[in-house]
Design an enzyme around this catalytic site. Structure first.
Site, mmCIF file in Angstrom:
data_model
loop_
_atom_site.group_PDB
_atom_site.id
_atom_site.type_symbol
_atom_site.label_atom_id
_atom_site.label_comp_id
_atom_site.label_asym_id
_atom_site.label_seq_id
_atom_site.Cartn_x
_atom_site.Cartn_y
_atom_site.Cartn_z
ATOM 1 C CD GLU A 1 -9.110 3.937 -1.919
ATOM 2 O OE1 GLU A 1 -8.173 4.684 -1.587
ATOM 3 O OE2 GLU A 1 -9.933 3.484 -1.116
ATOM 4 C CG ASP B 1 -11.585 1.148 3.226
ATOM 5 O OD1 ASP B 1 -11.055 1.077 4.351
ATOM 6 O OD2 ASP B 1 -11.012 1.648 2.237
ATOM 7 C CG ASP C 1 -4.805 5.188 1.067
ATOM 8 O OD1 ASP C 1 -5.732 4.381 1.177
ATOM 9 O OD2 ASP C 1 -4.722 6.241 1.738
ATOM 10 C CG ASP D 1 -2.314 0.275 0.988
ATOM 11 O OD1 ASP D 1 -2.605 1.349 0.435
ATOM 12 O OD2 ASP D 1 -3.164 -0.571 1.339
HETATM 13 C C1 GLC Z 1 -8.373 4.605 1.834
HETATM 14 C C2 GLC Z 1 -8.172 3.359 2.660
HETATM 15 C C3 GLC Z 1 -8.830 3.545 3.994
HETATM 16 C C4 GLC Z 1 -8.183 4.718 4.694
HETATM 17 C C5 GLC Z 1 -8.223 5.965 3.817
HETATM 18 C C6 GLC Z 1 -7.279 6.999 4.345
HETATM 19 O O1 GLC Z 1 -9.690 4.812 1.493
HETATM 20 O O2 GLC Z 1 -8.636 2.237 1.972
HETATM 21 O O3 GLC Z 1 -8.784 2.400 4.778
HETATM 22 O O4 GLC Z 1 -8.827 4.974 5.893
HETATM 23 O O5 GLC Z 1 -7.838 5.720 2.496
HETATM 24 O O6 GLC Z 1 -5.949 6.601 4.189
#
Ligand code: GLC
Ligand code: CA
Length: 557
Positions: A256, A334, A207, A98
């Site tokens: 993402e 999530d 992320d 990540d």
């Molecule tokens: C992304 C991650 C999540 C996290 C957020 C902030 O959406 O998947 O788990 O809280 O980013 O880093």
């Protein structure tokens, strides 16, 4: 384009904190993953995505990083990471880490310096983050710069007394957002990614990748997402990461982002574009929200819209067909557990677990399987607020109160929708704590580990686990990733029926998403289609079929 490894990958997502605890301190770790690599190889996956493993105060379980170059002591040492990469590679399993580029922890050295006007590097690091002066009301009382709402609920601004300013945090207040307009900051992040690549990492999951740019005129708006998410300029930053880091080092990158148009989808993951190779998108994830004001947004559970799930998968497939590469998954860390969310976690546990497996893993694209999905792990069964761990849970619980939700209503919303549902310990066997650890884990195991666990499913040829194994094999043999998909009965809000046309064969998947019988019409020439897989009994395909609760049958021509 030359074929890439990730086009044939089956990615398994490991939430390291809850996967396997090797030293029995109640927290999963790298050695714990190493112990389970044989299992993962046997399952048939060939890549793992490990959630953040960096040094962190763990406000958001590691997405709040205090040192990008250190491994969290909770998870092991740098030597353990190297050993993990080596062991994974020796089993032909690629390693995806990540990469958190949108924010750091407030305990990161950069941010400490940024907050402290007396620090000799203050000016440099102050500009690594996003600051605004206070506003004042008519009584002269200090006000936040805007009324934007953070993704975790609550304001996006936090006051820093020494500089008399507010800093921006679109997630928790312990996660200040980085300023992507600062060239030095960007360079440090690029060098950091390169450092991990040199260690042997094969890819990154980037992320929060659509949040990198903000509207620096800071207009008012509630929640105001349009001012800090998916702004056009974030594509420039991602392109830069692609050109400077991912492409020259031949590492896979998956981003993402929610709600992309076709044009954007192609920018993110088109073959001719440089941002990512694939994108984690969310169109299918909350197909049952409603207008319930007690627990608003994703927390408001309503009737399931099977049509929304189909439309999203279909849309992404069509948008990228021939021009880019799609990614498919049911859920990640999530979201709630898919079997509790879209299937049945009690009466039809096995049937719905298999149905969800057929429907997802026989679609084209590269799949991601979330840890525990392959044994049908369910949502948490917690009775007390204290059992939950997620920072988002506590902010939102307080919000629900303001909307007038009772404690019981709020607890049900948390059990149905919170991110903690996917984050409790993996259920390996029927030993205490499901075999995850011999000590009380950082988060309680689900009490159903005696019924739902890996060991039990390994010994049952008819288990959900064995369906996953069969499907993973089939994906390779038939090159399922490359197929062309067409939905039938697309407007039905009960059935999930599609054809996946492959090189020299074709699959027909017929499924019922409901916990009651439904009738379906299969309006195609199905000569030659023979039953291949089923979760009740083997049946031939016909024009009109009546399907039992969560029944699913796969045909092959
Ligand atoms: C992304 C991650 C999540 C996290 C957020 C902030 O959406 O998947 O788990 O809280 O980013 O880093
Ligand atoms: Ca441990």
């Amino acid at each position: 384009m030359k074929r890439k490894w990730w086009q044939d990958a089956i990615i398994y997502q490991i939430y390291i904190r809850s996967f396997n605890d090797s030293n029995n301190d109640g927290i999963g770790d790298f050695n714990g993953i190493i112990e389970k690599l044989d299992y993962l190889e046997d399952l048939g996956i060939n890549a793992v995505w490990v959630s953040p493993h960096y040094e962190s105060p763990m406000d958001d379980n590691g997405y709040d990083i205090s040192d990008f170059f250190k491994v969290s002591e909770d998870y092991g040492t740098l030597e353990d990471v190297k050993e993990f990469i080596k062991q994974a590679h020796s089993r032909n399993i690629k390693v995806i880490f990540d990469l958190v580029l949108n924010h750091t922890s407030d305990e990161h050295e950069w941010f400490r310096k940024a907050c402290d006007p007396n620090d000799k590097d203050h000016v440099k690091y102050h500009d690594y983050y996003i600051w605004q002066p206070p506003k004042f009301d008519y009584e002269g009382k200090r006000q936040m710069p805007t009324n934007w709402r953070s993704w975790f609920g609550g304001p996006v601004w936090e006051y820093n007394e020494p500089t008399d300013e507010y800093y921006l945090h679109i997630f928790s207040k312990k996660m200040p957002d980085l300023n992507w307009r600062n060239e030095d900051m960007k360079k440090e992040l690029k060098d950091m990614a390169k450092w991990w690549i040199d260690l042997g990492v094969d890819g990154f999951r980037v992320d929060a990748s659509n949040h990198l740019e903000k509207d620096w005129t800071f207009p008012e708006g509630h929640p105001g997402y349009e001012y800090f998410s998916s702004l056009p300029k974030h594509h420039d930053y991602l392109e830069e990461m692609g050109v400077d880091v991912f492409l020259p080092n031949d590492v896979m990158a998956m981003g993402e982002a929610g709600g992309a148009t076709k044009e954007e989808a192609i920018k993110y993951c088109g073959f001719e574009h440089n941002e990512f190779d694939m994108l984690i998108h969310f169109g299918h994830c909350w197909a049952d929200t409603t207008d319930n004001h007690l627990t608003p947004g994703k927390w408001a559970k309503g009737d399931l819209r099977v049509t929304d799930i189909k439309n999203s998968f279909d849309r992404w497939h069509q948008m990228l067909q021939g021009v880019g590469w799609n990614l498919i998954y049911w859920h990640n860390h999530d979201h709630p557990r898919v079997i509790s969310h879209y299937g049945s976690d009690k009466e039809y546990h096995t049937q719905s677990g298999k149905m969800l497996a057929y429907t997802l893993y026989l679609m084209p694209g590269t799949p991601i399987c979330y840890q525990g999905e392959e044994i049908g792990m369910t949502n948490v069964d917690y009775d007390n607020l204290e059992d939950f761990r997620d920072v988002e849970v506590f902010t939102e619980y307080n919000n629900f109160k303001q909307f007038g939700a009772s404690h019981e209503v709020s607890m049900q919303a948390l059990r149905d929708r919170s991110r903690d549902n996917a984050r409790n310990p993996y259920q390996w066997n029927n030993n205490e704590h499901g075999g995850f650890s011999t000590t009380t884990p950082w988060m309680n195991s689900n009490k159903n580990y005696k019924d739902i666990n890996l060991e039990q499913q390994m010994n049952d040829s008819d288990s959900i686990l064995n369906t996953y194994k069969t499907l993973f094999k089939l994906r390779k043999v038939l090159n399922i990733s490359d197929g062309k998909m067409t939905f039938l009965e697309k407007d039905s809000n009960d059935s999930y029926i599609f054809l996946n046309k492959l090189e020299d064969t074709e699959l027909l998947v017929v499924a019922n998403f409901r916990d009651y019988d439904i009738d379906v019409t299969i309006d195609i020439d199905f000569t030659g289609f023979k039953p291949l897989l089923h979760n009740y009994e083997k049946r031939n395909v016909s024009n009109r079929m009546s399907l039992k609760p969560f029944e699913a049958i796969v045909y092959k021509k």
